[in-house]
Design a protein around this motif. Structure first.
Motif, PDB file in Angstrom:
ATOM      1  N   VAL A  45       0.866  -1.185   0.000  1.00 17.59           N
ATOM      2  CA  VAL A  45       0.000   0.000   0.000  1.00 17.59           C
ATOM      3  C   VAL A  45       0.899   1.230   0.000  1.00 17.59           C
ATOM      4  O   VAL A  45       1.754   1.383   0.883  1.00 17.59           O
ATOM      5  CB  VAL A  45      -0.939   0.021   1.217  1.00 17.59           C
ATOM      6  N   VAL A  46       0.719   2.087  -0.994  1.00 17.07           N
ATOM      7  CA  VAL A  46       1.461   3.345  -1.086  1.00 17.07           C
ATOM      8  C   VAL A  46       0.555   4.446  -0.544  1.00 17.07           C
ATOM      9  O   VAL A  46      -0.663   4.441  -0.770  1.00 17.07           O
ATOM     10  CB  VAL A  46       1.899   3.623  -2.537  1.00 17.07           C
ATOM     11  N   ALA A  47       1.134   5.393   0.158  1.00 16.13           N
ATOM     12  CA  ALA A  47       0.357   6.361   0.944  1.00 16.13           C
ATOM     13  C   ALA A  47      -0.666   7.129   0.124  1.00 16.13           C
ATOM     14  O   ALA A  47      -1.763   7.423   0.595  1.00 16.13           O
ATOM     15  CB  ALA A  47       1.308   7.333   1.645  1.00 16.13           C
ATOM     16  N   GLY A  48      -0.337   7.501  -1.133  1.00 13.92           N
ATOM     17  CA  GLY A  48      -1.306   8.201  -1.972  1.00 13.92           C
ATOM     18  C   GLY A  48      -1.384   9.686  -1.685  1.00 13.92           C
ATOM     19  O   GLY A  48      -0.496  10.271  -1.059  1.00 13.92           O
ATOM     20  N   ALA A  49      -2.482  10.301  -2.120  1.00 15.59           N
ATOM     21  CA  ALA A  49      -2.581  11.758  -2.041  1.00 15.59           C
ATOM     22  C   ALA A  49      -4.037  12.183  -1.997  1.00 15.59           C
ATOM     23  O   ALA A  49      -4.941  11.412  -2.345  1.00 15.59           O
ATOM     24  CB  ALA A  49      -1.894  12.399  -3.259  1.00 15.59           C
ATOM     25  N   VAL A  50      -4.256  13.424  -1.581  1.00 15.97           N
ATOM     26  CA  VAL A  50      -5.607  13.989  -1.654  1.00 15.97           C
ATOM     27  C   VAL A  50      -5.933  14.295  -3.107  1.00 15.97           C
ATOM     28  O   VAL A  50      -5.057  14.297  -3.982  1.00 15.97           O
ATOM     29  CB  VAL A  50      -5.747  15.229  -0.760  1.00 15.97           C
ATOM     30  N   ASP A  51      -7.195  14.564  -3.363  1.00 12.49           N
ATOM     31  CA  ASP A  51      -7.675  14.624  -4.752  1.00 12.49           C
ATOM     32  C   ASP A  51      -6.957  15.655  -5.612  1.00 12.49           C
ATOM     33  O   ASP A  51      -6.594  15.370  -6.758  1.00 12.49           O
ATOM     34  CB  ASP A  51      -9.191  14.831  -4.803  1.00 12.49           C
ATOM     35  N   ASN A  52      -6.701  16.860  -5.075  1.00 15.24           N
ATOM     36  CA  ASN A  52      -6.073  17.863  -5.940  1.00 15.24           C
ATOM     37  C   ASN A  52      -4.622  17.507  -6.266  1.00 15.24           C
ATOM     38  O   ASN A  52      -4.148  17.754  -7.366  1.00 15.24           O
ATOM     39  CB  ASN A  52      -6.171  19.279  -5.346  1.00 15.24           C
ATOM     40  N   SER A  53      -3.915  16.894  -5.311  1.00 14.07           N
ATOM     41  CA  SER A  53      -2.545  16.465  -5.584  1.00 14.07           C
ATOM     42  C   SER A  53      -2.514  15.337  -6.603  1.00 14.07           C
ATOM     43  O   SER A  53      -1.682  15.320  -7.519  1.00 14.07           O
ATOM     44  CB  SER A  53      -1.862  16.004  -4.293  1.00 14.07           C
ATOM     45  N   ALA A  54      -3.422  14.361  -6.442  1.00 10.52           N
ATOM     46  CA  ALA A  54      -3.466  13.225  -7.368  1.00 10.52           C
ATOM     47  C   ALA A  54      -3.869  13.673  -8.762  1.00 10.52           C
ATOM     48  O   ALA A  54      -3.319  13.198  -9.762  1.00 10.52           O
ATOM     49  CB  ALA A  54      -4.440  12.173  -6.844  1.00 10.52           C
ATOM     50  N   ALA A  55      -4.823  14.603  -8.856  1.00 13.75           N
ATOM     51  CA  ALA A  55      -5.267  15.087 -10.171  1.00 13.75           C
ATOM     52  C   ALA A  55      -4.133  15.796 -10.900  1.00 13.75           C
ATOM     53  O   ALA A  55      -4.015  15.688 -12.134  1.00 13.75           O
ATOM     54  CB  ALA A  55      -6.459  16.026 -10.014  1.00 13.75           C
ATOM     55  N   ALA A  56      -3.297  16.529 -10.161  1.00 16.23           N
ATOM     56  CA  ALA A  56      -2.165  17.221 -10.785  1.00 16.23           C
ATOM     57  C   ALA A  56      -1.199  16.234 -11.423  1.00 16.23           C
ATOM     58  O   ALA A  56      -0.591  16.532 -12.461  1.00 16.23           O
ATOM     59  CB  ALA A  56      -1.437  18.076  -9.747  1.00 16.23           C
ATOM     60  N   ILE A  57      -1.069  15.053 -10.827  1.00 19.97           N
ATOM     61  CA  ILE A  57      -0.210  14.019 -11.392  1.00 19.97           C
ATOM     62  C   ILE A  57      -0.928  13.317 -12.542  1.00 19.97           C
ATOM     63  O   ILE A  57      -0.368  13.131 -13.630  1.00 19.97           O
ATOM     64  CB  ILE A  57       0.204  13.002 -10.315  1.00 19.97           C
ATOM     65  N   GLY A  58      -2.189  12.930 -12.314  1.00 19.54           N
ATOM     66  CA  GLY A  58      -2.945  12.218 -13.341  1.00 19.54           C
ATOM     67  C   GLY A  58      -3.226  13.035 -14.578  1.00 19.54           C
ATOM     68  O   GLY A  58      -3.431  12.477 -15.669  1.00 19.54           O
ATOM     69  N   THR A 109       0.402  17.163 -15.546  1.00 15.98           N
ATOM     70  CA  THR A 109       0.948  18.515 -15.353  1.00 15.98           C
ATOM     71  C   THR A 109       1.927  18.498 -14.175  1.00 15.98           C
ATOM     72  O   THR A 109       1.679  19.124 -13.142  1.00 15.98           O
ATOM     73  CB  THR A 109      -0.192  19.520 -15.115  1.00 15.98           C
ATOM     74  N   VAL A 110       3.029  17.789 -14.354  1.00 16.66           N
ATOM     75  CA  VAL A 110       3.993  17.629 -13.262  1.00 16.66           C
ATOM     76  C   VAL A 110       5.140  18.622 -13.350  1.00 16.66           C
ATOM     77  O   VAL A 110       5.875  18.808 -12.384  1.00 16.66           O
ATOM     78  CB  VAL A 110       4.549  16.191 -13.230  1.00 16.66           C
ATOM     79  N   ARG A 111       5.308  19.253 -14.493  1.00 19.37           N
ATOM     80  CA  ARG A 111       6.381  20.248 -14.627  1.00 19.37           C
ATOM     81  C   ARG A 111       5.949  21.561 -13.987  1.00 19.37           C
ATOM     82  O   ARG A 111       4.762  21.838 -13.830  1.00 19.37           O
ATOM     83  CB  ARG A 111       6.722  20.463 -16.101  1.00 19.37           C
ATOM     84  N   ASP A 112       6.923  22.397 -13.647  1.00 17.05           N
ATOM     85  CA  ASP A 112       6.629  23.664 -12.986  1.00 17.05           C
ATOM     86  C   ASP A 112       5.716  24.531 -13.839  1.00 17.05           C
ATOM     87  O   ASP A 112       5.909  24.663 -15.055  1.00 17.05           O
ATOM     88  CB  ASP A 112       7.924  24.429 -12.704  1.00 17.05           C
ATOM     89  N   LEU A 159       8.603   3.985 -11.646  1.00 13.73           N
ATOM     90  CA  LEU A 159       8.439   5.178 -12.482  1.00 13.73           C
ATOM     91  C   LEU A 159       9.141   6.348 -11.806  1.00 13.73           C
ATOM     92  O   LEU A 159       9.479   6.289 -10.614  1.00 13.73           O
ATOM     93  CB  LEU A 159       6.954   5.535 -12.649  1.00 13.73           C
ATOM     94  N   SER A 160       9.293   7.436 -12.557  1.00 15.85           N
ATOM     95  CA  SER A 160       9.698   8.718 -11.979  1.00 15.85           C
ATOM     96  C   SER A 160       8.683   9.764 -12.420  1.00 15.85           C
ATOM     97  O   SER A 160       7.915   9.536 -13.366  1.00 15.85           O
ATOM     98  CB  SER A 160      11.095   9.119 -12.451  1.00 15.85           C
ATOM     99  N   PHE A 161       8.672  10.902 -11.755  1.00 19.01           N
ATOM    100  CA  PHE A 161       7.748  11.968 -12.158  1.00 19.01           C
ATOM    101  C   PHE A 161       8.032  12.429 -13.586  1.00 19.01           C
ATOM    102  O   PHE A 161       7.109  12.866 -14.290  1.00 19.01           O
ATOM    103  CB  PHE A 161       7.827  13.136 -11.177  1.00 19.01           C
ATOM    104  N   ASN A 162       9.271  12.326 -14.024  1.00 21.39           N
ATOM    105  CA  ASN A 162       9.594  12.730 -15.392  1.00 21.39           C
ATOM    106  C   ASN A 162       8.949  11.839 -16.444  1.00 21.39           C
ATOM    107  O   ASN A 162       8.790  12.236 -17.595  1.00 21.39           O
ATOM    108  CB  ASN A 162      11.115  12.721 -15.594  1.00 21.39           C
ATOM    109  N   ASP A 163       8.570  10.617 -16.060  1.00 20.08           N
ATOM    110  CA  ASP A 163       7.912   9.706 -16.998  1.00 20.08           C
ATOM    111  C   ASP A 163       6.449  10.063 -17.233  1.00 20.08           C
ATOM    112  O   ASP A 163       5.864   9.674 -18.252  1.00 20.08           O
ATOM    113  CB  ASP A 163       7.965   8.263 -16.468  1.00 20.08           C
ATOM    114  N   VAL A 164       5.847  10.770 -16.279  1.00 19.59           N
ATOM    115  CA  VAL A 164       4.385  10.921 -16.267  1.00 19.59           C
ATOM    116  C   VAL A 164       3.825  11.653 -17.487  1.00 19.59           C
ATOM    117  O   VAL A 164       2.836  11.204 -18.073  1.00 19.59           O
ATOM    118  CB  VAL A 164       3.938  11.597 -14.950  1.00 19.59           C
ATOM    119  N   PRO A 165       4.386  12.793 -17.937  1.00 17.82           N
ATOM    120  CA  PRO A 165       3.764  13.493 -19.066  1.00 17.82           C
ATOM    121  C   PRO A 165       3.583  12.622 -20.305  1.00 17.82           C
ATOM    122  O   PRO A 165       2.551  12.726 -20.998  1.00 17.82           O
ATOM    123  CB  PRO A 165       4.730  14.657 -19.336  1.00 17.82           C
TER     124      PRO A 165
END
Length: 542
Positions: free
Chosen positions: A262-275, A278-281, A488-494
């Motif tokens: 189980v990975v801790a996860g995030a609240v909805d606005n944080s998760a939506a920003a990743i999903g 839009t992970v770049r500044d 994965l890394s955050f750089n992979d997400v876009p």
């Protein structure tokens, strides 16, 4: 009614995440591959409970049962799918408060982000006897802004307000509470048996020192102001931490291996920003759900108190998330459906409300831009950005005998878009980008091509629509799990977030909507004192 949908895209990667998206309307579960393809998803609704004048609650046990029902439906019929699940990760609504005992049993229903009972209690803690700035004592406000990046909402719509209300009005329950948890914290407790909160989940206790993202912690001075002990709050950790294996009984219920992490996860606005990808500044995303927000990752902690915008901890351990929030978006359409088109009293117990949203889209598309002069103010439950005013209310302006139901439907969509532009203007300045940059739209409302085009025309922004906007939170949870597990890394997400359409603002609509926006702001300026006078001592409309 439950619904399961199979994905049209299959993944060559065999590993899956059971991604959980717990929202105000209910719980979605999805099986997501690490390439971003959704294999299947299911949904269970969760009811709301209205309490007294300002109370809005949900039963946390209903969250859990909705999760079990949706997850079991996904997993029960296919042993091959079950064997591929390597992790569970949640995205959840936040600014909600669940009191639990030392065994993790709920002691009362959860107070939701719509619950304003704590307004007076938090105002008492936030202000001084004599000198105050926007309702806050100056030294208290400076400390909150310096440490947290924000401050408790004076409307009482967050954990700080809820806990203050419980202490003042239900001291027996307050004293019996072992931990005050948010929805994400509660789900993780049931999944792993661990009392913990992520940095973003704990934010609206307004008791954390967020200046250093590598060591966020509770601040004793803020806790004293809020009159709560840190022992009643959960352990703090990053969103990408692996918090444990599944509890054996939960693993058995789901048919998963007890070693499933189980990975801790995030609240909805944080998760939506990743999903949303839009992970770049400074890349903007617009979430259109029950409520709505505009957000972007930024490297610095900053606050615009005048517009109620702040950058706060999020799923990324090295970035803040700049946030501007409006209280009601798709809930305006839900109200239109349930209170005007299909009233709940007109349905039998076995009937579900029809899916009228595609029809509303079709109708709105036939009405000329501007809804023939009809303007809708979408403030069903007050507003938060760029004003924090619990007294504002929704309404149709300039209604005449010439207008039809079709005009009203168009006006509802345009009203939310005008309100979005209202919070977008200070947000662009805060983040440091201009209208030439695109904005990705996610959430249930992002599925509407008509609404996306209206958003582009009203805001003047290019709107990018993903392949499946409604799955952004589940995708975010899955990517967070992949990052937490080192896959994965955050750089992979876009590159994993595919776009479907791009909506350009139409020059022919510019003058119309510029004029309409000016009228919208003038209506707020003139009506706000009246709303305050009318609603100062009256209950919230239901």
């Amino acid at each position: 009614m439950p619904s399961v949908q199979q994905a049209a895209v299959s993944s060559s990667d065999e590993r899956l995440v059971l991604a959980v998206d717990l929202g105000t309307s209910g719980c979605k579960c999805a099986l997501v591959a690490l390439d971003g393809s959704v294999q299947a998803w299911a949904f269970r609704p969760v009811p709301l409970h209205l309490v007294g004048e300002y109370g809005v609650e949900q039963d946390a046990e209903d969250w859990w049962q909705a999760f079990l029902g949706a997850a079991q439906e996904l997993l029960a019929t296919d042993a091959r799918l079950r064997s591929r699940v390597m992790a569970v990760c949640c995205s959840a609504l936040h600014e909600c408060t669940v009191p639990v005992d030392e065994h993790g049993n709920t002691l009362a229903r959860a107070m939701l982000w719509l619950d304003m009972r704590g307004s007076d209690a938090i105002r008492r803690r936030a202000r001084n006897k004599w000198l105050n700035i926007q309702g806050y004592g100056p030294l208290k406000l400076v400390r909150w802004l310096r440490l947290t990046g924000g401050a408790p909402s004076l409307s009482g719509k967050d954990q700080a307000g809820h806990i203050a209300w419980l202490r003042d009005h239900d001291r027996t329950l307050f004293d019996r509470t072992h931990k005050f948890l948010g929805p994400l914290d509660f789900m993780n407790l049931r999944l792993t048996g661990r009392f913990c909160a992520t940095y973003d989940s704990a934010l609206t206790t307004w008791a954390t020192d967020n200046r250093d993202l590598s060591r966020i912690r509770y601040d004793e001075g803020l806790l004293r102001v809020l009159e709560v002990d840190s022992a009643r709050l959960p352990e703090l950790l990053p969103s990408t931490d692996v918090i444990g294996p599944l509890m054996p009984d939960v693993a058995a219920l789901l048919g998963l291996s007890p070693s499933t992490r189980v990975v801790a996860g995030a609240v909805d606005n944080s998760a939506a920003a990743i999903g949303a990808g839009t992970v770049r500044d400074r890349e903007l995303h617009l979430y259109l759900g029950t409520s709505s927000w505009i957000a972007a990752h930024v490297p610095e902690k900053h606050t615009n108190l005048g517009a109620f915008i702040a950058s706060v901890p999020c799923a990324r351990k090295d970035r803040y998330l700049a946030m501007a929030v409006q209280s009601a978006a798709c809930s305006n359409l839900t109200m239109l459906r349930d209170r005007i088109l299909f009233h709940a009293d007109e349905l039998t117990p076995d009937e579900s409300r029809p899916d009228v949203y595609p029809l509303l889209d079709h109708i709105a598309d036939r009405v000329p831009a501007g809804a023939r002069g009809l303007i809708y103010l979408p403030w069903l439950q007050g507003e938060r950005t760029p004003v924090d005013d619990r007294h504002l209310r929704a309404g149709l302006f300039n209604l005449s005998l010439e207008h039809t139901r079709e005009d009203m439907i168009r006006a509802f969509l345009e009203g939310v878009a005008l309100n979005t532009r209202w919070m977008l203007e200070p947000m662009l300045a805060f983040v440091g980008c201009d209208k030439g940059a695109p904005m990705t739209v996610v959430g249930g409302g992002g599925q509407s091509n008509v609404w996306c085009q209206i958003m582009a025309d009203v805001t003047g922004m290019v709107i990018e629509q993903p392949v499946a906007p409604i799955q952004a939170n589940a995708l975010g949870a899955a990517f967070i799990a992949g990052i937490g597990l080192g896959k994965l890394s955050f750089n992979d997400v876009p590159d994993l977030c595919r776009r479907k359409w791009r909506f350009e603002p139409r020059e022919a609509m510019r003058q119309l909507y510029d004029d309409r926006f000016g009228t919208f702001k003038e209506l707020h300026r003139r009506l706000a004192p009246l709303y305050r006078r009318i609603n100062h001592s009256q209950s919230t409309p239901r």
